[in-house]
Motif scaffolding. Structure first.
Motif, mmCIF file in Angstrom:
data_model
loop_
_atom_site.group_PDB
_atom_site.id
_atom_site.type_symbol
_atom_site.label_atom_id
_atom_site.label_comp_id
_atom_site.label_asym_id
_atom_site.label_seq_id
_atom_site.Cartn_x
_atom_site.Cartn_y
_atom_site.Cartn_z
ATOM 1 N N ALA A 131 -9.405 18.958 12.614
ATOM 2 C CA ALA A 131 -10.467 18.742 11.580
ATOM 3 C C ALA A 131 -10.650 20.027 10.938
ATOM 4 C CB ALA A 131 -11.723 18.189 12.475
ATOM 5 N N PRO A 132 -11.058 20.099 9.598
ATOM 6 C CA PRO A 132 -11.154 21.539 8.741
ATOM 7 C C PRO A 132 -12.333 22.337 9.448
ATOM 8 C CG PRO A 132 -10.924 19.494 7.185
ATOM 9 C CD PRO A 132 -11.049 18.864 8.651
ATOM 10 N N CYS A 133 -11.798 23.445 9.527
ATOM 11 C CA CYS A 133 -13.023 24.312 9.991
ATOM 12 C C CYS A 133 -14.352 24.520 9.263
ATOM 13 C CB CYS A 133 -12.406 25.744 10.188
ATOM 14 S SG CYS A 133 -11.970 26.819 8.909
ATOM 15 N N GLU A 134 -13.858 23.817 7.608
ATOM 16 C CA GLU A 134 -15.371 24.118 6.975
ATOM 17 C C GLU A 134 -16.225 22.714 7.297
ATOM 18 O OE1 GLU A 134 -11.746 26.355 5.083
ATOM 19 O OE2 GLU A 134 -12.038 24.268 5.862
ATOM 20 N N MET A 135 -15.636 21.639 7.857
ATOM 21 C CA MET A 135 -16.404 20.484 8.108
ATOM 22 C C MET A 135 -17.364 20.885 9.144
ATOM 23 S SD MET A 135 -14.883 16.863 9.396
ATOM 24 C CE MET A 135 -14.084 16.729 7.884
ATOM 25 N N SER A 136 -18.712 20.462 8.709
ATOM 26 C CA SER A 136 -19.752 20.679 9.615
ATOM 27 C C SER A 136 -19.780 20.206 10.958
ATOM 28 C CB SER A 136 -21.182 20.662 8.946
ATOM 29 O OG SER A 136 -21.264 19.043 8.518
ATOM 30 N N ASP A 137 -20.811 20.603 11.824
ATOM 31 C CA ASP A 137 -20.710 20.256 13.072
ATOM 32 C C ASP A 137 -21.690 18.960 13.067
ATOM 33 O OD1 ASP A 137 -19.433 22.417 14.062
ATOM 34 O OD2 ASP A 137 -21.290 23.236 14.968
ATOM 35 N N VAL A 138 -22.484 18.766 11.926
ATOM 36 C CA VAL A 138 -23.187 17.399 11.819
ATOM 37 C C VAL A 138 -22.128 16.243 11.431
ATOM 38 C CG1 VAL A 138 -24.968 16.302 10.575
ATOM 39 C CG2 VAL A 138 -25.321 18.783 11.521
ATOM 40 N N THR A 139 -21.080 16.661 10.553
ATOM 41 C CA THR A 139 -20.363 15.652 10.232
ATOM 42 C C THR A 139 -19.313 15.161 11.311
ATOM 43 O OG1 THR A 139 -20.301 16.669 7.947
ATOM 44 C CG2 THR A 139 -18.400 15.224 8.471
ATOM 45 N N ILE A 140 -19.067 16.088 12.233
ATOM 46 C CA ILE A 140 -18.398 15.749 13.248
ATOM 47 C C ILE A 140 -18.988 14.913 14.173
ATOM 48 C CG2 ILE A 140 -17.025 16.678 15.379
ATOM 49 C CD1 ILE A 140 -15.498 17.558 13.058
ATOM 50 N N GLY A 155 -23.763 21.217 -8.058
ATOM 51 C CA GLY A 155 -22.142 21.511 -7.839
ATOM 52 C C GLY A 155 -21.582 22.911 -7.440
ATOM 53 N N THR A 156 -22.429 23.999 -8.077
ATOM 54 C CA THR A 156 -22.089 25.239 -7.682
ATOM 55 C C THR A 156 -21.918 25.429 -6.031
ATOM 56 O OG1 THR A 156 -23.039 25.877 -9.693
ATOM 57 C CG2 THR A 156 -22.593 27.678 -7.767
ATOM 58 N N ASN A 157 -22.731 25.015 -5.340
ATOM 59 C CA ASN A 157 -22.997 25.268 -3.883
ATOM 60 C C ASN A 157 -21.809 24.408 -3.445
ATOM 61 O OD1 ASN A 157 -25.085 27.083 -3.809
ATOM 62 N ND2 ASN A 157 -26.288 25.413 -4.118
ATOM 63 N N ASP A 158 -21.531 23.300 -4.005
ATOM 64 C CA ASP A 158 -20.320 22.558 -3.428
ATOM 65 C C ASP A 158 -19.055 23.317 -3.420
ATOM 66 O OD1 ASP A 158 -21.373 19.537 -2.899
ATOM 67 O OD2 ASP A 158 -22.587 20.535 -4.613
ATOM 68 N N ILE A 159 -18.892 23.894 -4.686
ATOM 69 C CA ILE A 159 -17.618 24.743 -4.835
ATOM 70 C C ILE A 159 -17.344 25.891 -3.958
ATOM 71 C CG2 ILE A 159 -16.148 26.112 -6.611
ATOM 72 C CD1 ILE A 159 -16.357 23.534 -7.514
ATOM 73 N N SER A 160 -18.520 26.273 -3.595
ATOM 74 C CA SER A 160 -18.591 27.242 -2.502
ATOM 75 C C SER A 160 -18.210 26.821 -1.197
ATOM 76 C CB SER A 160 -20.075 28.048 -2.605
ATOM 77 O OG SER A 160 -20.264 28.874 -3.422
ATOM 78 N N LYS A 161 -18.792 25.631 -0.920
ATOM 79 C CA LYS A 161 -18.637 24.830 0.514
ATOM 80 C C LYS A 161 -17.089 24.337 0.522
ATOM 81 C CE LYS A 161 -20.616 21.378 3.471
ATOM 82 N NZ LYS A 161 -21.660 20.337 3.372
ATOM 83 N N HIS A 162 -16.834 23.631 -0.487
ATOM 84 C CA HIS A 162 -15.273 22.884 -0.322
ATOM 85 C C HIS A 162 -14.254 23.580 -1.125
ATOM 86 C CE1 HIS A 162 -17.610 19.327 1.330
ATOM 87 N NE2 HIS A 162 -18.537 19.614 0.504
ATOM 88 N N ARG A 163 -14.628 24.495 -1.594
ATOM 89 C CA ARG A 163 -13.604 25.325 -2.481
ATOM 90 C C ARG A 163 -12.448 24.535 -3.108
ATOM 91 N NH1 ARG A 163 -13.591 30.814 -1.170
ATOM 92 N NH2 ARG A 163 -15.287 31.249 0.186
ATOM 93 N N SER A 164 -11.300 24.454 -2.846
ATOM 94 C CA SER A 164 -10.389 23.755 -3.580
ATOM 95 C C SER A 164 -10.205 22.118 -3.466
ATOM 96 C CB SER A 164 -8.828 24.385 -2.999
ATOM 97 O OG SER A 164 -8.748 24.083 -1.785
#
Length: 499
Positions: free
Chosen positions: A96-105, A343-352
């Motif tokens: 699982a991607p390390c950026e994926m939050s614990d809540v999502t897991i 959307g700005t914070n989404d770019i920071s969170k999900h990047r590419s």
């Protein structure tokens, strides 16, 4: 109706077992004679001897407790019994991607059982704080067999569980890991027998029954897993065709500033003019709601008909929280305009990962359409970031890609309107320094002049309802990159309460 064995909840609360690898040749009578020294024979329901263990099932918890605490002696060896099924199952998640939050897991794992609160922890390299990407979670009341591979959204992950809940891929048994299976083929035989068209190990490619390439995800011919759209319908809903169209366009050419060509802008203006003429006379409402994050939270509007619901750090998938706040302020049936500036914070969170951002955007738009059926919705482009570093440029590239998708989506809709902030804040493709906070190292936050410019752009969008037209802001203002905003742009006029 037949019940799926993987979903059947078989309760084994009265069964205990022990291994027999060191007591070869024991019989049912041997075990029964030892059990009778501790409990009454009538309290024993079943004695089952398999290849590797002996399972004893009793009639009540008291008998079970006695056998668990005291144990038995077989062939001059003390044997301790344990529960067949423990109440807690430990699950290991990999890939699982390390950026994926614990809540999502935890949300994805909840379909296999009840997640023990606070049990999730991240794997670390020994004697460091560097993560390995592995997550460890505890489940209760979980299904009998937990799959070794599943999908969290569009990401494939592997899972391994104790408590005899992981199935061996070679023999389908659960009492041993796959690497200890006696049916596991040797590396040479496995490589020699693998088909590289359908991934089967029962034949080679020359004997494959499939004439075309086979998708490993859906099992259909004609495409490979990378191009499979099986999960897209579930993830993107009604916007699946728009997203697929954007993917195909990105394969042929990368995003350039030519995407904002004169022809596209003219077509956009024609579409919006037609839509406004059709809807202007039918909307009796007058309220406006603005949903945004930190930059929008600094906007100060005196008009009571304009409600600014902005919370710093908000992402697109948190739109429900902002909508709940608006319920305490305005009646959704009387909202004529909705401005979405996220959307700005989404770019920071999900990047590419722009696909995840566009998926969150389409879900957010659906929420707003359902909540405000009489409103037209203005979708703001994601603002550029000030800076010249490679990481800043990568984030700006992702933002342009999302903006391109948003603009195409708005052209096709009679309700959505594209509010282009990018060209205003980045004339000549470069962020205008005077519009950004120079003390912000992240390059995200805008200056006081930038706030005033955003207020004017929002005002133009709201006033366009009365005028019957809305033009792209970059076509209304021409400003060289070497000048600061004029006084007329800085002055914030009072916004109309109604049209």
């Amino acid at each position: 109706m037949a019940v799926d064995a993987h979903k059947a909840q078989i309760k084994r609360h009265l069964s205990i077992h022990f291994g027999i690898s060191f007591t070869k040749g024991i019989t049912h009578t041997d075990v029964l004679n030892e059990l009778k020294t501790l409990v009454d024979q009538n309290e024993i329901q079943t004695i089952q001897i398999t290849e590797k263990e002996c399972i004893v099932t009793v009639h009540d918890q008291n008998t079970k407790h006695t056998l668990l605490t005291r144990g038995i002696n077989l062939k001059n060896r003390y044997i301790r019994m344990v529960d067949v099924e423990q109440q807690v199952t430990n699950v290991t998640n990999k890939d699982a991607p390390c950026e994926m939050s614990d809540v999502t897991i935890c949300g994805h794992l909840s379909k296999f059982g009840d997640v023990v609160q606070g049990s999730l922890r991240r794997g670390l390299i020994k004697d460091t704080n560097i993560e390995t990407g592995t997550r460890y979670v505890q489940l209760t009341n979980c299904i009998p067999i937990i799959p070794t591979a599943t999908k969290f959204g569009r990401f494939s992950v592997r899972m391994f569980a104790d408590n005899n809940r992981t199935e061996c891929p070679y023999c389908t048994r659960t009492d041993h890991p796959s690497y200890r299976c006696t049916n596991k083929p040797s590396r040479q035989n496995q490589a020699a027998r693998k088909c590289y068209r359908c991934n089967s190990t029962t034949h080679t490619i020359k004997d494959c029954p499939h004439s075309e390439k086979l998708c490993y995800r859906c099992g259909k011919e004609g495409h490979i897993q990378r191009d499979c759209q099986t999960d897209d319908q579930e993830m993107y809903g009604d916007y699946v065709h728009d997203i697929q169209e954007g993917r195909d366009a990105n394969k042929n050419d990368s995003f350039t500033e030519d995407n904002n060509s004169e022809e596209l802008i003219v077509e956009l203006n024609k579409t919006t003019e037609t839509v406004f003429e059709q809807t202007n006379a039918t909307l009796p409402t007058s309220e406006t709601v603005i949903f945004g994050a930190s930059n929008c939270s600094r906007i100060r509007i005196e008009d009571p008909s304009i409600n600014n619901i902005a919370v710093s750090g908000t992402t697109l998938d948190q739109i429900d929280k902002l909508v709940c706040q608006s319920d305490n302020i305005v009646n959704s049936d009387y909202v004529a305009n909705v401005i979405l500036s996220l959307g700005t914070n989404d770019i920071s969170k999900h990047r590419s990962d722009t696909e995840q951002i566009t998926a969150n955007l389409t879900t957010c738009i659906d929420t707003l359409k359902t909540k405000y059926p009489n409103a037209r919705i203005g979708i703001c482009s994601i603002l550029p970031r000030r800076g010249k570093g490679s990481s800043i440029q990568a984030l700006n590239t992702a933002a342009r890609s999302v903006n391109s998708f948003t603009q195409k989506l708005c052209v096709k809709s009679q309700v959505l309107k594209y509010i282009d902030l990018w060209d205003e804040f980045a004339p000549n493709k470069t962020p205008f320094r005077a519009l950004f906070d120079l003390n912000d190292p992240s390059g995200v936050h805008i200056s006081k002049s930038g706030i005033e410019l955003m207020e004017n752009i929002f005002e133009d969008f709201i006033n366009s309802k009365c005028e019957g037209e809305y033009e792209t802001p970059s076509k209304k203002r021409n400003r060289s990159s070497s000048s600061t905003p004029g006084s007329s742009e800085k002055q914030v006029t009072k916004m109309p309460k109604s049209c």
